[in-house]
Design a protein around this motif. Structure first.
Motif, PDB file in Angstrom:
ATOM      1  N   GLY A 147      -3.858   1.358  -4.353  1.00 33.47           N
ATOM      2  CA  GLY A 147      -4.882   0.417  -4.790  1.00 33.47           C
ATOM      3  C   GLY A 147      -5.708   0.943  -5.947  1.00 33.47           C
ATOM      4  O   GLY A 147      -6.053   0.197  -6.877  1.00 33.47           O
ATOM      5  N   ILE A 148      -6.008   2.240  -5.914  1.00 30.28           N
ATOM      6  CA  ILE A 148      -6.798   2.863  -6.988  1.00 30.28           C
ATOM      7  C   ILE A 148      -6.007   2.893  -8.286  1.00 30.28           C
ATOM      8  O   ILE A 148      -6.495   2.505  -9.359  1.00 30.28           O
ATOM      9  N   LEU A 149      -4.755   3.353  -8.212  1.00 32.79           N
ATOM     10  CA  LEU A 149      -3.954   3.499  -9.423  1.00 32.79           C
ATOM     11  C   LEU A 149      -3.640   2.143 -10.058  1.00 32.79           C
ATOM     12  O   LEU A 149      -3.712   1.973 -11.274  1.00 32.79           O
ATOM     13  N   LYS A 150      -3.310   1.169  -9.227  1.00 30.54           N
ATOM     14  CA  LYS A 150      -3.004  -0.162  -9.759  1.00 30.54           C
ATOM     15  C   LYS A 150      -4.227  -0.790 -10.425  1.00 30.54           C
ATOM     16  O   LYS A 150      -4.117  -1.409 -11.491  1.00 30.54           O
ATOM     17  N   LYS A 151      -5.384  -0.639  -9.808  1.00 27.54           N
ATOM     18  CA  LYS A 151      -6.609  -1.177 -10.399  1.00 27.54           C
ATOM     19  C   LYS A 151      -6.880  -0.526 -11.750  1.00 27.54           C
ATOM     20  O   LYS A 151      -7.249  -1.193 -12.725  1.00 27.54           O
ATOM     21  N   SER A 180     -11.746   6.553 -15.532  1.00 28.62           N
ATOM     22  CA  SER A 180     -12.466   5.572 -16.360  1.00 28.62           C
ATOM     23  C   SER A 180     -12.968   4.373 -15.563  1.00 28.62           C
ATOM     24  O   SER A 180     -13.821   3.625 -16.049  1.00 28.62           O
ATOM     25  N   ILE A 181     -12.460   4.168 -14.334  1.00 24.23           N
ATOM     26  CA  ILE A 181     -12.958   3.060 -13.512  1.00 24.23           C
ATOM     27  C   ILE A 181     -13.955   3.562 -12.460  1.00 24.23           C
ATOM     28  O   ILE A 181     -14.291   2.852 -11.521  1.00 24.23           O
ATOM     29  N   GLY A 182     -14.408   4.810 -12.644  1.00 23.52           N
ATOM     30  CA  GLY A 182     -15.455   5.336 -11.786  1.00 23.52           C
ATOM     31  C   GLY A 182     -14.983   6.125 -10.587  1.00 23.52           C
ATOM     32  O   GLY A 182     -15.801   6.524  -9.753  1.00 23.52           O
ATOM     33  N   GLU A 183     -13.694   6.372 -10.478  1.00 26.58           N
ATOM     34  CA  GLU A 183     -13.162   7.138  -9.356  1.00 26.58           C
ATOM     35  C   GLU A 183     -13.313   8.644  -9.607  1.00 26.58           C
ATOM     36  O   GLU A 183     -13.243   9.113 -10.741  1.00 26.58           O
ATOM     37  N   ASP A 208       0.834  -1.193   0.000  1.00 26.82           N
ATOM     38  CA  ASP A 208       0.000   0.000   0.000  1.00 26.82           C
ATOM     39  C   ASP A 208       0.874   1.251   0.000  1.00 26.82           C
ATOM     40  O   ASP A 208       2.076   1.198   0.267  1.00 26.82           O
ATOM     41  N   GLY A 209       0.262   2.379  -0.288  1.00 27.25           N
ATOM     42  CA  GLY A 209       0.996   3.636  -0.270  1.00 27.25           C
ATOM     43  C   GLY A 209       0.301   4.683  -1.103  1.00 27.25           C
ATOM     44  O   GLY A 209      -0.821   4.497  -1.590  1.00 27.25           O
ATOM     45  N   GLU A 252      -1.277  15.216   0.108  1.00 25.08           N
ATOM     46  CA  GLU A 252      -2.260  15.384   1.178  1.00 25.08           C
ATOM     47  C   GLU A 252      -3.675  15.117   0.660  1.00 25.08           C
ATOM     48  O   GLU A 252      -4.486  14.447   1.327  1.00 25.08           O
ATOM     49  N   ALA A 253      -3.984  15.629  -0.537  1.00 21.52           N
ATOM     50  CA  ALA A 253      -5.307  15.393  -1.125  1.00 21.52           C
ATOM     51  C   ALA A 253      -5.527  13.908  -1.393  1.00 21.52           C
ATOM     52  O   ALA A 253      -6.609  13.372  -1.134  1.00 21.52           O
ATOM     53  N   ALA A 254      -4.496  13.230  -1.900  1.00 20.35           N
ATOM     54  CA  ALA A 254      -4.617  11.796  -2.184  1.00 20.35           C
ATOM     55  C   ALA A 254      -4.842  10.994  -0.906  1.00 20.35           C
ATOM     56  O   ALA A 254      -5.619  10.038  -0.886  1.00 20.35           O
TER      57      ALA A 254
END
Length: 225
Positions: A170-174, A193-196, A101-102, A124-126
């Motif tokens: 997790g978001i970026l890898k997905k 494109s994955i709904g984020e 994670d990170g 910070e936003a991420a």
């Protein structure tokens, strides 16, 4: 108190010297006494000396980069990863070097003037929202091209995208598990494109992407300030 997530920066430097009208790949062109890419890496190191730096370069440029690091006695520790055929492929290769994670920033290797405050705000936003994507408001008037010609559009409704673009791992890898699409122009478009939802962070007009010979003139000027 929540434990702080490890921070990574994938610095993508896959450019050539074609638009620069230069024989040297643009990330290796010296500005203020050393290659552009070294300035960029130092910006992230200065933000956080413990950040895990991953530099993605075309395979054929890896040896040249090692030689430049020796020549300039460049000692900021970073991992080198061979790039892909496209920017999408290069970021994907960089992601393979991130374990666990990170928070992951993706940044253009030829944006050497990103400010520490901007990097900090994006991370910070991420951490809070899952993404922190740097952008600025356009200065010029904007027109939309239409089949009939063109029409004026409200400038306040638009943003110009920059980097770094920071996401929870997790978001970026997905997002990068999917196939590449023509409309993927940056990491934000891949993640969206994955709904984020994309959270924008105010950038700086100094955070230029060095692409053309005119940009080198600006870069030398910025480096003196």
């Amino acid at each position: 108190m929540a434990q702080q997530l490890p921070e990574y920066a994938i610095i993508v430097a896959g450019g050539s010297g074609s638009r620069m009208q230069h024989d040297v790949p643009k990330q290796f062109i010296p500005v203020a006494g050393k290659p552009i890419l070294m300035h960029t890496i130092e910006r992230f190191y200065n933000y956080n000396p413990t950040i895990r730096l991953i530099v993605v370069l075309p395979k054929e440029q890896l040896t040249t980069w090692r030689e430049l690091c020796k020549e300039y006695n460049f000692t900021v520790f970073h991992m080198m990863v061979p790039g892909g055929a496209t920017r999408f492929g290069s970021v994907k290769n960089g992601l393979d070097a991130v374990m666990g994670d990170g928070l992951i920033a993706v940044h253009d290797g030829v944006r050497p003037f990103v400010e520490t405050e901007t990097i900090e705000a994006a991370f910070e936003a991420a951490a809070n929202f899952g993404s922190g994507v740097v952008a600025v408001s356009p200065k010029d008037s904007i027109r939309e091209m239409t089949p009939e010609g063109s029409k004026a559009v409200p400038r306040a409704n638009y943003k110009l995208m920059q980097t770094p673009q920071v996401f929870k791992a997790g978001i970026l890898k997905k997002a990068y598990e999917q196939s590449e699409q023509d409309y993927f122009t940056d990491d934000a478009s891949v993640v969206e494109s994955i709904g984020e939802t994309i959270t924008l962070v105010e950038g700086s007009y100094r955070n230029i992407k060095i692409t053309t010979p005119e940009d080198l003139i600006l870069a030398e000027a910025f480096a003196k300030v």
